[in-house]
Design a protein around this motif. Structure first.
Motif, short mmCIF file in Angstrom:
data_model
loop_
_atom_site.label_atom_id
_atom_site.label_comp_id
_atom_site.label_asym_id
_atom_site.label_seq_id
_atom_site.Cartn_x
_atom_site.Cartn_y
_atom_site.Cartn_z
N TYR A 211 1.64 1.56 10.88
CA TYR A 211 1.06 3.07 10.59
C TYR A 211 1.60 4.08 10.02
O TYR A 211 2.81 4.47 10.61
CB TYR A 211 0.53 3.67 11.71
N LEU B 216 0.52 7.79 9.90
CA LEU B 216 -0.26 9.28 9.19
C LEU B 216 -0.56 9.68 10.14
O LEU B 216 0.61 10.63 10.88
CB LEU B 216 -1.27 8.30 10.42
N THR C 273 -7.36 5.52 5.38
CA THR C 273 -5.95 5.45 5.10
C THR C 273 -6.04 4.43 3.63
O THR C 273 -6.23 3.64 3.28
CB THR C 273 -5.80 4.18 6.32
#
Ligand code: CAA
Length: 258
Positions: A105, A107, A165
């Motif tokens: 990730y 993010l 995403t």
């Protein structure tokens, strides 16, 4: 070397390595981690034996964003008076090249941190996004700006407004990342890349970084003029003499970084 709690710091050859290390929170970027990363980068900036910095996280997460638990109860006044996140500007101001090695990730603040680096190498497991809208906020470490410059308005709007995403493959085709490698090869590839950069002439690598970044801050004609001046100044370095002599003598250059 300074004792850090949220990062691990080391070096390999001329590469300074910083590993985000809050596994319990998927490397969420809290205030302590922010100040430790910035301090480590600034130490490497001062060290003439370091030519490039490598920033990475874990296999599961480069960083899953700013620390939501830390921010939850903050007021506008807390954020405004403390100028929350402003310390990250010092990382963006680093003059030595920074390679980001991203797996898992990346993010929110994690994506923003990766975008503040100069060469972004992604594992095929990497997932990028700006999901802040799902928390009732918006990017706060430059995401709406750097993402738009990197991948254009259409995709930046898509990501920032839906919070979805983006895979490593999509990020590469959109121009967000420099290259994608199999997850198993990520660190070898990133270290090799950072070492290649670190073995170039340090002042010239710094001039390259400054010149490329100028493209984001100026018009084309101003940028070209800036580049020309910096190009001329490269001829004040010993490394220019060495680089060109080595080419003509058909040998590898041995840069002294001055
Ligand atoms: N802040 C604080 N803690 C976080 C975190 C974050 N951004 N992301 C994950 N964690 C914590 C979780 O709370 C969890 O802790 P506990 O075990 O104590 O509950 C631990 O890390 C593991 O996370 P999950 O159990 O959620 O792991 P998962 O595999 O099920 O999901 C994920 C992974 C999809 C990344 C999910 O954790 C997630 O959605 N995280 C938040 C992502 C996000 O919204 N980031 C933006 C933050 S705001 C921001 O960054 C503002 C800005 O512009 C700077």
């Amino acid at each position: 070397m300074t004792d850090y709690e949220t990062i691990r710091v080391g070096r390999t050859g001329r590469v300074g390595m910083i590993t985000l290390n809050r596994p319990e929170a998927l490397n969420a970027l809290n205030a302590q981690l922010m100040s430790e990363v910035v301090a480590a980068v600034e130490d490497f900036e001062k060290d003439r034996n370091i030519g490039a910095i490598l920033l990475t996280g874990s296999e599961r997460a480069f960083a899953a964003g700013a620390d939501i638990k830390e921010m939850q109860s903050k007021s506008f006044m807390d954020m405004y008076l403390d100028d929350w996140f402003s310390a990250w500007d010092r990382l963006a101001a680093a003059r030595k090249p920074i390679v980001a090695a991203v797996a898992g990730y990346a993010l929110g603040g994690g994506c923003e941190l990766a975008m503040m680096c100069d060469v972004l190498i992604a594992a095929d497991s990497a997932k990028f996004g700006q999901p802040e809208i799902k928390l009732g906020v918006l990017p706060g470490i430059g995401g709406s700006q750097r993402l738009t410059r990197a991948i254009g308005k259409a995709k930046a709007m898509d990501l920032c407004l839906t919070g979805r995403t983006m895979s490593a493959e999509e990020a590469e085709s959109a121009g967000l990342v420099s290259r994608v490698v199999p997850a198993i090869d990520l660190m070898d590839d990133a270290i090799a890349t950072a070492s290649t950069i670190a073995d170039m002439s340090l002042p010239i690598a710094m001039m390259v970084k400054e010149s490329v970044n100028r493209a984001f801050e100026s018009t084309l004609s101003e940028g070209v003029r800036f580049e020309r001046r910096v190009f001329h100044s490269a001829f004040a370095t010993q490394d220019q003499k060495e680089g060109m002599a080595a080419f003509n003598e058909k040998r590898s250059p041995n840069f002294g970084h001055h």
